[in-house]
Motif scaffolding. Structure first.
Motif: not given
Length: 130
Positions: A37, A52, A40, A62, A71, A64-65, A68, A50, A48, A42
């Motif tokens: 990642d 990657s 990110c 979409k 962020s 959770d990272a 990252p 993301v 979040p 948020k």
């Protein structure tokens, strides 16, 4: 938060200069781009966003990272102001929001993360959640 993830991912994947940067090697001949990642974003109350890199292809999702490189946490109003406004100055906004940004120190990966955000701005016109 009208964001078309498919359009953003397609834009990232088809940009030849970005793809060249993603595959850039460091001075020792190793890949300069961090796998995993990279970015990110948020937005409070939302899943979040993301970006990657798996070493060969860029992905936008979409979720959770996981650790990252960059962020950035913000409210929906700030997201709309930055990404739906008319060419807002991202670097100025990032400088003014340092308490909500966690970022590694590597220049190469940092410039990639900023590039991802600029491309997100370009993809937001008339975009819809997907």
């Amino acid at each position: 938060m009208g964001i078309n993830l498919d359009k953003w991912e397609s834009t990232l994947r088809t940009d030849s200069a970005l793809n060249e940067r993603l595959t850039h090697l460091d001075a020792k001949g190793f890949p300069a781009t961090k796998k995993g990642d990279l970015l990110c974003i948020k937005v409070k109350g939302k899943t979040p966003l993301v970006v990657s890199w798996d070493g060969s292809e860029i992905h936008v999702s979409k979720r959770d990272a996981r650790k990252p490189f960059c962020s950035w946490t913000m409210g929906a109003n700030k997201f709309n102001q930055l990404f739906l406004g008319t060419c807002p100055p991202l670097l100025v906004a990032m400088n003014n929001d340092q308490d909500n940004i966690k970022m590694g120190t590597d220049h190469h990966n940092g410039s990639l993360a900023l590039g991802f955000m600029v491309m997100l701005q370009e993809c937001m016109e008339g975009g819809e959640d997907k």
